[in-house]
Design an enzyme around this catalytic site. Sequence first.
Site, PDB file in Angstrom:
ATOM      1  N   CYS A   1      46.772  39.342  36.862  1.00 23.68           N
ATOM      2  CA  CYS A   1      46.235  39.691  35.545  1.00 23.68           C
ATOM      3  C   CYS A   1      47.173  39.176  34.461  1.00 23.68           C
ATOM      4  O   CYS A   1      48.285  39.680  34.310  1.00 23.68           O
ATOM      5  CB  CYS A   1      46.090  41.203  35.408  1.00 23.68           C
TER       6      CYS A   1
ATOM      7  N   CYS B   1      33.360  26.807  35.367  1.00 25.11           N
ATOM      8  CA  CYS B   1      34.469  27.765  35.486  1.00 25.11           C
ATOM      9  C   CYS B   1      35.723  27.241  34.801  1.00 25.11           C
ATOM     10  O   CYS B   1      36.783  27.877  34.873  1.00 25.11           O
ATOM     11  CB  CYS B   1      34.743  28.082  36.952  1.00 25.11           C
TER      12      CYS B   1
END
Length: 504
Positions: free
Chosen positions: A81, A461
């Site tokens: 993250c 993406c």
Amino acid sequence: MEKNQQFQVTITDYSSEGLGIGKTEGQFVWFIKDTVIGDEVIAAATKVKKHYGFARLVKLVTPSPARETPACPIARQCGGCQLQQMRYPAQLHFKQEKVYNNLLRIGEVPQALLDEVFQPIVGMESPFRYRNKAQYPIRRDKSGKIIAGFYAGRTHDVIACEDCLLGVEENKAILEAIVTWMEDYSIDPYDEKSGEGLVRHVLCRKGFRSGQHMVCLVINGTSLPHQEALVEKLCGHGGQTGAMTALCSADSADTVENGGNTSDRRAADVDRAADDRNGCAKECPHVDSLSFSVNMENTNVIMGTKIVHLYGPGYIEDSIGEVRFRISPLSFYQVNPVQTEEMYGAALEFADLQGTENVWDLYCGIGTISLFLSQKAKQVYGVEIIPEAIEDARQNATLNGITNAEFYVGAAEEVLPAWYEAHPDECIDVVCVDPPRKGCDEKALNTIVQMAPEKLVYVSCDSATLARDVKYLRAAGYELRHVRPVDNFPETVHVETVALLTKK
């Protein structure tokens, strides 16, 4: 400036990778991880070049209004993250600007046109617990304890974490059960340095609509000792009711566009995440498919090619919209089912199929977009380089009773030109592409231009390679009509984009 020398700077921008950007005297540019626009920080230099450098955050002097405390206690160490320190609305703004600027600068799309066709990013109602797949390396820590977790950023050091807040809650109980089984039967985790030890990784998957669970152990061997005990622990009696049942209705998965009070929702998410961490592990769910993958190579590739099934049919099922999919351990399947439905819904909306169109789907994987589009098209052709994915695509077509979808194995840049040469008179109305991060092969783009479909739907993406390919297509007679970013990966720098181009 020397390495480890400290300095004070204000963060004024982000890099495409989510690093904070600040400038010191003389306009020297610094890239600083874990910072947010508006932060005033003290940082320490880690790498210094002639005109720019990298630094690590040492101390927050004045935090940005867009900053918040990460819900995960290992967010800074873990490489997964990159944006947990950033409030979710700020994350969405960062990603929208990233797509917009790539199309403007790399794609050279005129700003007036881009402002006309660019749509707001589609965010999530809840930016946690969205991943249906997780892969955990299994190792021993410095004290000799067996741990499951994730690699620290840019290293192969494993940080213990059985409850990733992006994954489903059930993973924690599954991992605890596997680690306990390993300890009970003295089964060693893999050691990268020596090449010894058995269990390398654990793959966990969940069907969000079906509720079904899959577990696959990646092992450094050809057999799994005491496998009956593992089957009993994960698949036997005492767990939750088996989930090999009918799929839930479409209403069971809520999807909303970005809106409302995301700060309040995220605060509630953070509270729930903390409750999850501080509470006792939930009862281990019934695992519907248990297997192991043989990987005895000295490699960074996680999965081996040989799968041995221990329990269940060797797959789980899930659905996107009204289409059901069979997912095996090696299947590629989008990790965020809620946002995938938004993304494929955008593709279907942009294609605007009337039931008379012939459609090509390049880089089709297990047929997710192909079968989604087949509901509205006359005929769909899909191509994918991985044979196992095409076998899954064909099985998924059969599973859904879909007869107007045909699949080919091979590289898109080879299959498409060969098919076009063999069928020069067959009209193709729509082409849909969903390439890997490197974007479309130029040979494939050139063939698309020769086939002259009226519409091209591009699912991307990586907005940088999307922009590069848009530039090529605009020069070849196509124009950009719609762009819609979709946040498939909250708390990370990644973002998906759906774009529509039509013939000028």
